[in-house]
Design a protein around this motif. Structure first.
Motif, PDB file in Angstrom:
ATOM      1  N   ALA A   1      34.627  38.242  37.096  1.00  0.00           N
ATOM      2  CA  ALA A   1      33.568  39.250  37.031  1.00  0.00           C
ATOM      3  C   ALA A   1      33.568  39.863  35.643  1.00  0.00           C
TER       4      ALA A   1
ATOM      5  N   ALA B   1      29.240  38.079  38.388  1.00  0.00           N
ATOM      6  CA  ALA B   1      30.379  37.738  39.246  1.00  0.00           C
ATOM      7  C   ALA B   1      30.147  36.357  39.848  1.00  0.00           C
TER       8      ALA B   1
ATOM      9  N   TRP C   1      32.861  47.711  41.515  1.00  0.00           N
ATOM     10  CA  TRP C   1      32.925  46.260  41.722  1.00  0.00           C
ATOM     11  C   TRP C   1      33.919  45.599  40.783  1.00  0.00           C
ATOM     12  N   LEU C   2      33.915  45.976  39.516  1.00  0.00           N
ATOM     13  CA  LEU C   2      34.855  45.370  38.575  1.00  0.00           C
ATOM     14  C   LEU C   2      36.292  45.601  39.017  1.00  0.00           C
TER      15      LEU C   2
ATOM     16  N   GLN D   1      38.615  32.383  46.423  1.00  0.00           N
ATOM     17  CA  GLN D   1      37.848  33.561  46.021  1.00  0.00           C
ATOM     18  C   GLN D   1      36.922  34.029  47.147  1.00  0.00           C
TER      19      GLN D   1
ATOM     20  N   LEU E   1      36.910  43.363  42.222  1.00  0.00           N
ATOM     21  CA  LEU E   1      36.900  41.913  41.978  1.00  0.00           C
ATOM     22  C   LEU E   1      38.072  41.476  41.115  1.00  0.00           C
ATOM     23  N   TRP E   2      38.378  42.259  40.086  1.00  0.00           N
ATOM     24  CA  TRP E   2      39.536  41.916  39.253  1.00  0.00           C
ATOM     25  C   TRP E   2      40.826  41.975  40.064  1.00  0.00           C
TER      26      TRP E   2
END
Length: 394
Positions: free
Chosen positions: A317, A253, A306-307, A260, A310-311
């Motif tokens: 990521a 990431a 997390w994916l 961001q 974050l996406w």
């Protein structure tokens, strides 16, 4: 309905390449030309290109590395130390648009195929030299391979800054970057020829190529007079720049720009919304601290969690995958990246062309050739020009 690539030839359709390269640098360059529609004639000595034998394959002389970087080419065995072989190559040069080799300057000159010799046969040809070191420097005659060029261009040095241990990167980067450089240099010369009719000599050296490649970001403060700092880009060599450990694995990431960072802080670490890390410039000056804080934070959730987060925040990521995973990657398969080609040894699944063209798409032209498999075709072509050949069809 016919495949779009079958209805439109590749952008290099009609270009003939006389390919005297071996190993990977030059062969990768001409592999891309073949994918884009060029007729690439690979001229090999009777023993063949050494790359045929350096990796696993379904039969001797058809190793995986060779099969990939020589796909879609024609192989002609010519003994260039004989008069017959030289005459055959002269015939190919007369018909060629590009002549490319990876021999040292003295070796190709001793065979009688330096630039002046080739241009005397075909003045409009683009003649590309693929060297380890440029001819105008004191190291011109030194032998070069990917590992030694990596060492000289500073890759093990930056790896040591990054990991604490000197080492090569896990791919033959110098060969491939130099091969792509040879490709674009050759294409530029062909573009000039299309405008003017003039052929010319091109030289691409691995060392100079990789020095340029490494100094794109790492030149940094050393470019100025007087220098404002050492030749190194701090973020790239931070010891904490590595995939983050999660609850159940690892994730890559990059919480990088201000947008961001703000989104991440608001969603995950609101206590970081102070003046220490507000701007990219501030974070860049203390990048090790930033990476360490992020590393601790990423241990708190699973990779999947997390994916998804974050996406949703549009923060770059990705999961950490193996090379084998690429063959089953949903995105690569959806865009048709891999192409299955029938070969004498059964179907082979090739990684395809990464560039897309709306009118002149490239494609895998076919399998890599067995040694000398097209010598007879070359014989016929050169005979029409009064040439002779010395080679056997295998």
């Amino acid at each position: 309905m016919p495949d779009e690539r079958e209805r439109h030839p590749g952008p290099l359709s009609g270009v003939r390449v006389v390919d005297l390269t071996a190993m990977v640098m030059g062969a990768y360059c001409t592999q891309i030309m073949a994918d884009m529609g060029a007729d690439v004639i690979k001229v090999e000595p009777p023993a063949g290109d050494n790359t045929r034998y350096i990796s696993v394959g379904p039969e001797p002389g058809m190793g995986g590395v060779f099969a990939n970087v020589n796909r879609g080419k024609r192989s002609a065995v010519l003994d260039l130390r004989s008069g017959e072989g030289k005459d055959a190559l002269h015939g190919l040069i007369e018909q060629g648009d590009v002549f490319i080799h990876s021999m040292r300057a003295k070796a190709i000159a001793d065979l009688g195929f330096g630039y002046d010799d080739v241009a005397a046969v075909n003045p409009s040809i683009v003649y590309t030299n693929c060297y380890g070191y440029g001819r105008r420097g004191p190291d011109a005659d030194r032998t070069a391979y990917d590992d030694t060029i990596q060492a000289e261009c500073g890759l093990p040095f930056v790896q040591e800054q990054l990991t604490g241990q000197s080492g090569y990167v896990g791919t033959i980067m110098a060969d491939k970057v130099a091969g792509m450089t040879a490709l674009y240099a050759t294409m530029m010369a062909l573009f000039h020829r299309e405008r003017t009719g003039e052929g010319q000599e091109v030289e691409v050296a691995m060392f100079e190529t990789m020095a340029s490649f490494m100094l794109v970001e790492h030149a940094n403060g050393a470019m100025f007079t007087p220098p404002l700092g050492p030749a190194v880009y701090p973020r790239a060599i931070s010891r904490n720049r590595k995939p983050y450990r999660t609850k159940d694995g690892h994730i890559s990431a990059l919480v990088y720009n201000d947008k961001q960072w703000s989104a991440f802080v608001a969603a995950v670490r609101p206590e970081w919304a102070d003046e220490r890390f507000t701007t990219l410039e501030q974070r860049a000056r203390q990048i090790d601290t930033v990476y360490a804080l992020l590393a601790e934070t990423f241990t708190r959730r699973t990779t999947r969690e997390w994916l998804d987060l974050l996406w949703s925040l549009d923060i770059p990521a990705a999961p950490v995958r193996t090379l084998d995973d690429l063959f089953d990657d949903p995105h690569l398969n959806a865009v048709g990246f891999f192409e299955t080609v029938d070969t004498p040894n059964g179907p082979m699944r090739f990684p395809g062309t990464p560039a897309w063209f709306s009118r002149t798409p490239g494609r895998i032209a076919g399998p890599a050739p067995r040694l000398g498999a097209h010598t007879a075709e070359v014989v016929d072509g050169t005979r029409r020009l009064g040439g002779l050949v010395n080679g056997e069809k295998n």
